[in-house]
Design an enzyme around this catalytic site. Structure first.
Site, short mmCIF file in Angstrom:
data_model
loop_
_atom_site.label_atom_id
_atom_site.label_comp_id
_atom_site.label_asym_id
_atom_site.label_seq_id
_atom_site.Cartn_x
_atom_site.Cartn_y
_atom_site.Cartn_z
N GLY A 23 0.84 -1.19 0.00
CA GLY A 23 0.00 0.00 0.00
C GLY A 23 0.87 1.23 0.00
O GLY A 23 2.04 1.19 0.38
N ASP A 74 -4.56 8.89 13.56
CA ASP A 74 -4.77 8.63 12.13
C ASP A 74 -5.40 7.26 11.91
O ASP A 74 -4.87 6.44 11.15
CB ASP A 74 -3.44 8.74 11.39
CG ASP A 74 -3.64 9.00 9.90
OD1 ASP A 74 -4.77 9.34 9.50
OD2 ASP A 74 -2.67 8.85 9.13
#
Length: 520
Positions: A155, A308
């Site tokens: 990713g 986050d």
């Protein structure tokens, strides 16, 4: 109505452009490295979106089926334009896009679905650049450190990308490598952002966005230091070691630098992937409850908060031994450390919100900088209407009508929201972002905050406030009195939760009996 939509679309694009300060450039020629190109792209995107809404909707009657169909088509085109803008300008544009994708309770689905690819499929750095970063930081070739190293990343995000690899001794690892063009551009980009923010303020005098750059100056250096991320991961692992459902990858310090982080490889599905959970027989309600429990502990008890938690950073899997769900928490670069006074006021505010105590909501909201906008502040924290806050958010579940009301009113209160964000303590900004991301996950899973989540939150608040009072106790009797009061409050919460569960079970049993009698 059309003007409102145009206003929202323009603000979304302008906020992306005004947030675009993580630009890439270290000597590699790339058109996106030049500020004029990035700014020009943002301006053109804003203009295209605004024109699309204006021309397609101004002659159509609002509320009709035709209007809704056309609006959906414009939403989709605009979302793709924003996605292109994020991918072209990268950096914080991608971060903002990730945040928008998580706001499923607020942003139209055309946007959230389109932008969701940014959670783990952001633009990648070429493998040759990855090799160069590892060579520069570790002083070795990839083949000297790793037995295997997959060229295609697992990713990519705004600041880095992750590759799967195998060490020479056979251990599977995940290797996080910073995009090589991030560091050199950061100072100049912040300056560009200041200019853009002043331009935005000229266009929209009622909006205050300077807090964005203040947060950027504080957080950017920390997020770009992967050794800081490793330390955060180890601290969090130690703080919540009692949670058997939580997994945080181990850091291999001997192979980690400021731009390269080598950690234990862990597999799992993204926390918003219901299909993955269904295939692996993972209970979405247990996952949602565990995530709420984890963040209540972080925020109210420890004041050390992972800020986050977008779906790409929170993975889930099934424990093979007991089939219980496990949460894998990734990307520990962005944390908020809460001061004690802020944390205690925040605890008291949430106790007031859960108890629907309007006066205490006002008092503690104002202590946290909300002023007379405390009703709006309460709505932002809970993602509920003021009417629901007054009735008690744990007693009534959120309805589709309430979600629609919140979405409809969001545009109306944009100036007040901006004013509020400019006045609250800086610590609150990342907490609001974290709340939004967590609620986005809940929305994806279809598990809006349950009463059990509020009970655990209440217990955390009681424990945190009692611990503070015990630390300040000036006598043994005072300490004992506080401890007994804490035990009594926790016992009350436990009994009330048990009573509600019994009530729910009895209600379901009665419904089953009535259904059986009806079918006879």
């Amino acid at each position: 109505m059309v003007r409102g939509i145009i206003r929202i679309a323009s603000l979304a694009s302008v906020s992306l452009s005004s947030s675009g300060f993580f630009l890439y450039g270290t000597g590699y020629w790339d058109p996106s490295d030049f500020g004029v190109v990035r700014i020009g792209r943002a301006v053109l995107t804003t203009a295209a979106i605004t024109w699309d809404y204006f021309t397609k909707l101004r002659h159509v009657e609002a509320g009709t089926e035709e209007y809704e169909n056309i609006k959906s088509q414009v939403h989709l085109r605009s979302a793709h334009r924003l996605l292109d803008l994020c991918c072209f300008n990268r950096g914080t544009f991608i971060k903002v896009g990730q945040h928008l994708a998580a706001l499923e309770y607020l942003v139209p689905p055309e946007y959230t679905k389109t932008l969701s690819v940014l959670h783990s499929q952001a633009p990648c750095t070429p493998f040759t650049d990855v090799v160069q970063v590892i060579r520069e930081d570790l002083g070795k070739e990839i083949s000297e450190v790793f037995e295997e190293f997959e060229k295609t990343p697992l990713g990519a995000a705004s600041l880095a990308q992750v590759h799967r690899a195998v060490l020479q001794d056979g251990r599977k690892v995940a290797v996080k490598v910073q995009h090589p063009k991030v560091q050199a551009q950061s100072s100049r980009d912040i300056l560009i952002m200041e200019v853009l923010l002043h331009v935005v303020k000229k266009i929209f005098p009622q909006f205050e966005f300077m807090w964005l750059i203040e947060e950027a100056k504080k957080n950017l250096p920390l997020e770009l230091d992967f050794q800081n991320e490793g330390r955060n991961a180890e601290k969090m692992s130690s703080i919540v070691s009692s949670f058997s459902f939580l997994r945080i990858p181990r850091i291999y310090w001997e192979l980690s630098t400021k731009r390269v982080l080598v950690m234990e490889y862990m597999e799992g599905g993204q926390v918003n992937d219901r299909e993955y959970m269904k295939r692996n027989q993972i209970d979405v309600n247990k996952v949602s409850h565990a995530l709420g429990k984890l963040y209540s502990e972080m925020i109210f008890v420890h004041g050390f908060v992972h800020c986050d938690p977008h779906p790409g950073n929170v993975l889930v899997r099934q424990n093979p031994e007991n089939c219980a769900p496990e949460i894998i928490l990734l990307d520990h670069g962005l944390y908020q450390v809460l001061t004690e006074s802020f944390r205690l006021d925040y605890c008291s505010l949430w106790q007031a919100l859960i108890a629907a105590d309007k006066e205490r909501i006002r008092i503690y909201s104002q202590r946290l900088g909300a002023g007379e906008l405390y009703p709006l502040f309460a709505c932002m924290l809970t993602a509920r209407s003021w009417e629901s806050v007054n009735r008690g958010i744990y007693e009534n579940t959120v309805s589709k009508e309430e979600i629609h009301e919140i979405r409809s009113n969001a545009a109306t209160y944009l100036p007040e929201i901006s004013q509020l964000l400019a006045s609250v303590p800086r610590q609150m900004l990342l907490l609001l972002k974290t709340n939004d991301l967590l609620r986005g996950i809940e929305t994806s899973l279809g598990t809006h905050s349950s009463s059990s989540a509020f009970f655990y939150m209440s217990r955390c608040c009681v424990r945190a406030l009692a611990r503070h009072r015990k630390e300040k106790a000036d006598s043994l009797w005072s300490y004992i009195h506080i401890s007994l009061s804490e035990t009594f409050c926790l016992g009350q919460l436990q009994m009330y939760e048990i009573a509600l569960r019994l009530q729910s079970c009895i209600g379901r049993w009665i419904n089953h009996v009535l259904l059986w009698l009806y079918l006879q």
